[in-house]
Structure formats: C-alpha cells, structure tokens
Scaffold this active site. Sequence first.
Site, PDB file in Angstrom:
ATOM      1  N   ARG A 193     -22.393  20.261 -48.266  1.00 22.74           N
ATOM      2  CA  ARG A 193     -22.276  19.695 -46.915  1.00 22.74           C
ATOM      3  C   ARG A 193     -23.378  18.673 -46.654  1.00 22.74           C
ATOM      4  NH1 ARG A 193     -22.044  23.698 -41.818  1.00 22.74           N
ATOM      5  NH2 ARG A 193     -24.277  23.834 -42.227  1.00 22.74           N
ATOM      6  N   LYS A 252     -23.646  16.869 -40.364  1.00 25.02           N
ATOM      7  CA  LYS A 252     -24.753  17.587 -39.712  1.00 25.02           C
ATOM      8  C   LYS A 252     -25.944  16.643 -39.640  1.00 25.02           C
ATOM      9  CE  LYS A 252     -26.928  22.173 -39.775  1.00 25.02           C
ATOM     10  NZ  LYS A 252     -26.748  22.590 -38.415  1.00 25.02           N
ATOM     11  N   GLU A 256     -16.976  23.737 -29.776  1.00 28.37           N
ATOM     12  CA  GLU A 256     -17.945  24.694 -30.332  1.00 28.37           C
ATOM     13  C   GLU A 256     -19.110  24.853 -29.386  1.00 28.37           C
ATOM     14  OE1 GLU A 256     -19.803  23.260 -33.939  1.00 28.37           O
ATOM     15  OE2 GLU A 256     -19.896  21.217 -33.172  1.00 28.37           O
TER      16      GLU A 256
END
Length: 290
Positions: free
Chosen positions: A53, A149, A182
């Site tokens: 990721r 991220k 989220e």
Amino acid sequence: MAESLVYINGELVPESEAKISVFDHGFLYGDGVFEGIRAYKGVVFKLREHIERLYDSAKFLRIEIPMSKEDLMEAILETVRRNGLSDCYIRVVVTRGVGDLGLDPRKCSKPSIIIIARPMAPLLGKRAVSLIISSVRRDGVDATNHQAKSLNYLNNILAKLEAINAGADDAVMLDSRGFVSEATGENIFIVKDGRIMTPPPTSGILSGITRDCVIELARSLGYEVVERELTPFELLTADEVFLTGTAAEIVPVESVNGRKIGEKIPGPITERLIREFEKLKGDPGQGVKI
Ligand code: PXG
C-alpha cells in the site's frame, strides 16, 4: 527510559537527534505518504500488505521510493529489533524530500524515509465509542483520493474537531454523494439482520488492511459480507456498528448522532470478530517475524 532510535534516511539515531529539514515538502505541503503498522508478539502484522500500500500510495503521487520493498521491510524490522520491541506501533513516513519554497516537486531531489517504532495501546481503547456524522465530506476519488495514504489528513482532522466539539469520540464522514465513507482513522462496518456491510473503495475510503482482514475473517466464519454504498439511514438503524483500523483494531460503536446502536455493546457479531481477531495476533502466517 532510554531514548528510542529513529530511522532517518538509512541511519538509526536517538529520537532527540531525529530531525528533518524545514524545507522538506512533507512538512511544507503534506507532500508524502505513510503507513501505521503494528507488531504483536514478535510478528509485524500484515507487513507485506502495508509495504504494497505504501508503494501504491507513493506511485499515485509520483514519489519514487529510493529503496526496494525488501530493503525497506528489512529497515523496518531492524528498527524494531534495535529498539528491543516485540509489541509495538510502527510509523513509516516517506516524503517528497527536501526542496525549495514553492511546491514544484522537481526541486526535491530525494525522498526522505523515516521509521519510528514505539510501544502503543489501542488508539481509542477497548470500550465502545460514540460517533457523529461530520459535515466534512470525504474528498472525491477524482481529487486527493484517500485510497492513497498521504500526509494530507486535514479532511480527517476537521471531522475529528467537529466530533470533539460535539462531545463525541469520533466522526464518520460521508462521500460527496452523501453515502457513508469512513471514520477519521478507521473504516466502518454495520451489521443488519446478521449480514455484515461496509462501504466500497469507491466511497473515497482508505482500503484498510484491518478492513480486508476482518472481511476475510468474517467470511471464513460463515458470515455474509457485502461491500456496498450505505446511507446514513442504514448507519443510524443498524443492529451493530464497529470500526476497524491498525491503531484502533476492532471497536464497537455505541451511538451515532445520539441514536443508540443495538441492544448490547458489543453486539454478538462484533464480539465474535474481536475474539477471533485476537487469535491472529502473533501468528507468523499473518505477518513477518521480527
Ligand atoms: N481510514 C483511514 C482514514 C485511516 O487513516 C484506516 C482507515 C484503517 O486502515 P488500516 O490499514 O490501519 O486498517 C486508517 C488507518 C494514527 C493512525 O496514528 C491512523 C491509522 C492507522 C494507524 C495509526 O492516527 N489509520
């Protein structure tokens, strides 16, 4: 307590000496990416998934990490070892690097790589949390896109400030269309009539590694898990709601916008998942040994 050792660009230095330049674009513009990882009982949980990721997030931003995935994994393991830790939280940060004032990324010659490892308890504690639905919308998938991220957490911070102001523990954000996305540092799940549901990546969420793990775990236990858009109505009227994340692990939600969720906290399915998740900690099959 002895000072912890922090990895900066190939060197392990005491934390009081771990410094980055004020001209680093990670600091000036939030131009960078990161990972939050945990180690349990001598095993770094899902390390490969976190590395994948991180490199995907960097690719999205056209930051070329000047290190192979294998070498970065080894640097993470070495940082944990040198700090004498077996249960800890690991923060890996890769920034665009030192540049000029002005956001032109071409002025930054080399990304900075920072690894911090320190002991840490679950972020929100083990108890249940209260949520509000924030007025701050998640950035679109065609904008900064939270699938990466990145160091840009202002969206989340504005939502968290709103939660604090309202006396709630955390906030859940909606996507630009009004569907549930989220919480500020966790993914969200609901349970209705025995079925587990969670928003899909198209809702502008970070594809959480704990989220993936919980989906797999729930399916292996025979539960039906559906990834689909969820409306605020479905959230407010769910039988159970829980959050997942590396820092928070699995946390039951007791209320949303003042509506009590479910009869008992944690609900039966949340409780089962928490219990089963505990068994994965320290399992060498779930990560990489320190
Ligand atoms: N959504 C967001 C916005 C996050 O930042 C998650 C979901 C859960 O993803 P993982 O892969 O962890 O299951 C995150 C992760 C911190 C901290 O220090 C935050 C996260 C992870 C670790 C530490 O606030 N967020």
